[in-house]
Design a protein around this motif. Structure first.
Motif, PDB file in Angstrom:
ATOM      1  N   ALA A  11      50.291  49.556   8.593  1.00  0.00           N
ATOM      2  CA  ALA A  11      49.851  48.722   8.916  1.00  0.00           C
ATOM      3  C   ALA A  11      49.178  48.926  10.845  1.00  0.00           C
ATOM      4  O   ALA A  11      48.561  49.601  10.710  1.00  0.00           O
ATOM      5  CB  ALA A  11      51.334  49.698   9.868  1.00  0.00           C
ATOM      6  N   SER A  12      49.720  47.028  11.365  1.00  0.00           N
ATOM      7  CA  SER A  12      48.929  47.493  12.710  1.00  0.00           C
ATOM      8  C   SER A  12      50.026  47.529  12.932  1.00  0.00           C
ATOM      9  O   SER A  12      49.373  46.858  14.701  1.00  0.00           O
ATOM     10  CB  SER A  12      47.949  46.259  12.770  1.00  0.00           C
ATOM     11  OG  SER A  12      48.786  45.209  11.942  1.00  0.00           O
TER      12      SER A  12
ATOM     13  N   VAL B 287      43.929  56.379  10.084  1.00  0.00           N
ATOM     14  CA  VAL B 287      44.818  57.910  10.151  1.00  0.00           C
ATOM     15  C   VAL B 287      45.055  57.888   8.487  1.00  0.00           C
ATOM     16  O   VAL B 287      45.542  58.590   8.036  1.00  0.00           O
ATOM     17  CB  VAL B 287      45.007  58.809  11.334  1.00  0.00           C
ATOM     18  CG1 VAL B 287      46.633  59.358  10.855  1.00  0.00           C
ATOM     19  CG2 VAL B 287      44.158  59.068  12.407  1.00  0.00           C
ATOM     20  N   GLN B 288      46.087  56.708   8.682  1.00  0.00           N
ATOM     21  CA  GLN B 288      47.079  56.037   8.047  1.00  0.00           C
ATOM     22  C   GLN B 288      45.794  56.172   6.328  1.00  0.00           C
ATOM     23  O   GLN B 288      46.675  57.248   5.706  1.00  0.00           O
ATOM     24  CB  GLN B 288      47.804  54.452   8.321  1.00  0.00           C
ATOM     25  CG  GLN B 288      48.262  55.161   9.404  1.00  0.00           C
ATOM     26  CD  GLN B 288      48.829  53.306   9.501  1.00  0.00           C
ATOM     27  OE1 GLN B 288      49.209  52.512   8.080  1.00  0.00           O
ATOM     28  NE2 GLN B 288      48.575  52.649  10.754  1.00  0.00           N
TER      29      GLN B 288
ATOM     30  N   SER C  80      42.700  50.161   0.934  1.00  0.00           N
ATOM     31  CA  SER C  80      43.827  49.437   1.690  1.00  0.00           C
ATOM     32  C   SER C  80      43.712  48.330   2.195  1.00  0.00           C
ATOM     33  O   SER C  80      43.315  47.871   2.612  1.00  0.00           O
ATOM     34  CB  SER C  80      44.409  50.007   3.138  1.00  0.00           C
ATOM     35  OG  SER C  80      45.227  51.809   2.475  1.00  0.00           O
ATOM     36  N   ALA C  81      45.432  48.233   1.870  1.00  0.00           N
ATOM     37  CA  ALA C  81      45.087  46.225   2.660  1.00  0.00           C
ATOM     38  C   ALA C  81      45.962  46.259   4.016  1.00  0.00           C
ATOM     39  O   ALA C  81      47.338  47.508   4.346  1.00  0.00           O
ATOM     40  CB  ALA C  81      46.313  45.780   1.522  1.00  0.00           C
ATOM     41  N   THR C  82      46.440  45.731   4.646  1.00  0.00           N
ATOM     42  CA  THR C  82      46.532  45.561   6.324  1.00  0.00           C
ATOM     43  C   THR C  82      47.294  44.721   6.548  1.00  0.00           C
ATOM     44  O   THR C  82      46.805  43.444   6.383  1.00  0.00           O
ATOM     45  CB  THR C  82      45.740  46.117   6.773  1.00  0.00           C
ATOM     46  OG1 THR C  82      44.548  47.767   6.811  1.00  0.00           O
ATOM     47  CG2 THR C  82      45.995  46.411   8.339  1.00  0.00           C
ATOM     48  N   GLU C  83      48.743  45.266   6.665  1.00  0.00           N
ATOM     49  CA  GLU C  83      49.707  44.372   6.733  1.00  0.00           C
ATOM     50  C   GLU C  83      49.712  43.235   8.965  1.00  0.00           C
ATOM     51  O   GLU C  83      48.682  44.186   9.703  1.00  0.00           O
ATOM     52  CB  GLU C  83      50.906  45.010   7.303  1.00  0.00           C
ATOM     53  CG  GLU C  83      52.449  44.464   7.244  1.00  0.00           C
ATOM     54  CD  GLU C  83      52.013  43.076   6.009  1.00  0.00           C
ATOM     55  OE1 GLU C  83      51.767  41.881   6.828  1.00  0.00           O
ATOM     56  OE2 GLU C  83      52.582  43.188   4.701  1.00  0.00           O
TER      57      GLU C  83
ATOM     58  N   MET D 279      57.472  51.288   6.321  1.00  0.00           N
ATOM     59  CA  MET D 279      56.708  50.084   6.313  1.00  0.00           C
ATOM     60  C   MET D 279      57.807  49.075   5.733  1.00  0.00           C
ATOM     61  O   MET D 279      57.019  48.050   5.335  1.00  0.00           O
ATOM     62  CB  MET D 279      55.436  50.255   6.111  1.00  0.00           C
ATOM     63  CG  MET D 279      54.596  51.162   6.726  1.00  0.00           C
ATOM     64  SD  MET D 279      53.072  51.821   5.717  1.00  0.00           S
ATOM     65  CE  MET D 279      52.622  50.307   6.374  1.00  0.00           C
ATOM     66  N   LEU D 280      58.533  49.482   4.790  1.00  0.00           N
ATOM     67  CA  LEU D 280      58.972  48.531   4.070  1.00  0.00           C
ATOM     68  C   LEU D 280      59.898  47.730   5.040  1.00  0.00           C
ATOM     69  O   LEU D 280      60.529  48.061   5.863  1.00  0.00           O
ATOM     70  CB  LEU D 280      60.142  49.422   2.820  1.00  0.00           C
ATOM     71  CG  LEU D 280      59.417  49.627   1.868  1.00  0.00           C
ATOM     72  CD1 LEU D 280      59.934  50.377   0.728  1.00  0.00           C
ATOM     73  CD2 LEU D 280      58.358  48.781   1.201  1.00  0.00           C
TER      74      LEU D 280
END
Length: 141
Positions: free
Chosen positions: A12-13, A25-26, A44-47, A77-78
């Motif tokens: 997440a951003s 860190v994520q 990772s894909a970043t939302e 994050m869901l």
């Protein structure tokens, strides 16, 4: 079997469950989780940052044919909406893919796991309705 295919990280951003966690860190948490679980980690894909936006997650779900599943940094994050979460669970389970929550060390690979995930959301929602410690102080004297 999804272990042979890589698992896409999802970070997440924006704040996650009220806390802002740096993206690096994520990614470290997800990479460590994948290694401990014997999963091949895909970058990772970043939302996107707007609250309630899940465009990137939907994009990752659309690529399920080429991946073994998704590793979320956190279960939280869901989407907040239960029916939206259920659609995600159904998509993953219908494609025999797994969903992992690295911080919580949880894996979703069956309907029983859906119940466990939803119990955690239910407890969290109820805790948010509880009195805060400062509100209890007058009752302790």
């Amino acid at each position: 079997m999804t272990k042979g295919l890589g698992h896409r990280g999802y970070i997440a951003s924006r704040p996650v469950n009220g806390s802002r966690i740096p993206q690096h860190v994520q990614n470290l948490v997800i990479r460590d989780y994948a290694q401990r679980q014997g999963l091949r980690y895909l970058l990772s894909a970043t939302e996107l940052s707007p609250e309630g936006c899940f465009i990137v997650l939907q994009d990752v779900l659309s690529e399920l044919d080429g991946i073994g599943g998704i590793i979320l940094y956190s279960l939280f994050m869901l989407p907040a909406d239960k029916s939206e979460r259920q659609k995600i669970y159904d998509t993953l389970l219908g494609n025999t893919k797994t969903l992992h929550a690295a911080v919580e060390n949880l894996t979703l690979q069956s309907e029983e796991d859906v119940v466990r995930f939803e119990e955690i959301f239910s407890v969290t929602e109820n805790l948010e309705k509880c009195l805060q410690p400062q509100d209890l102080m007058p009752w302790t004297n």
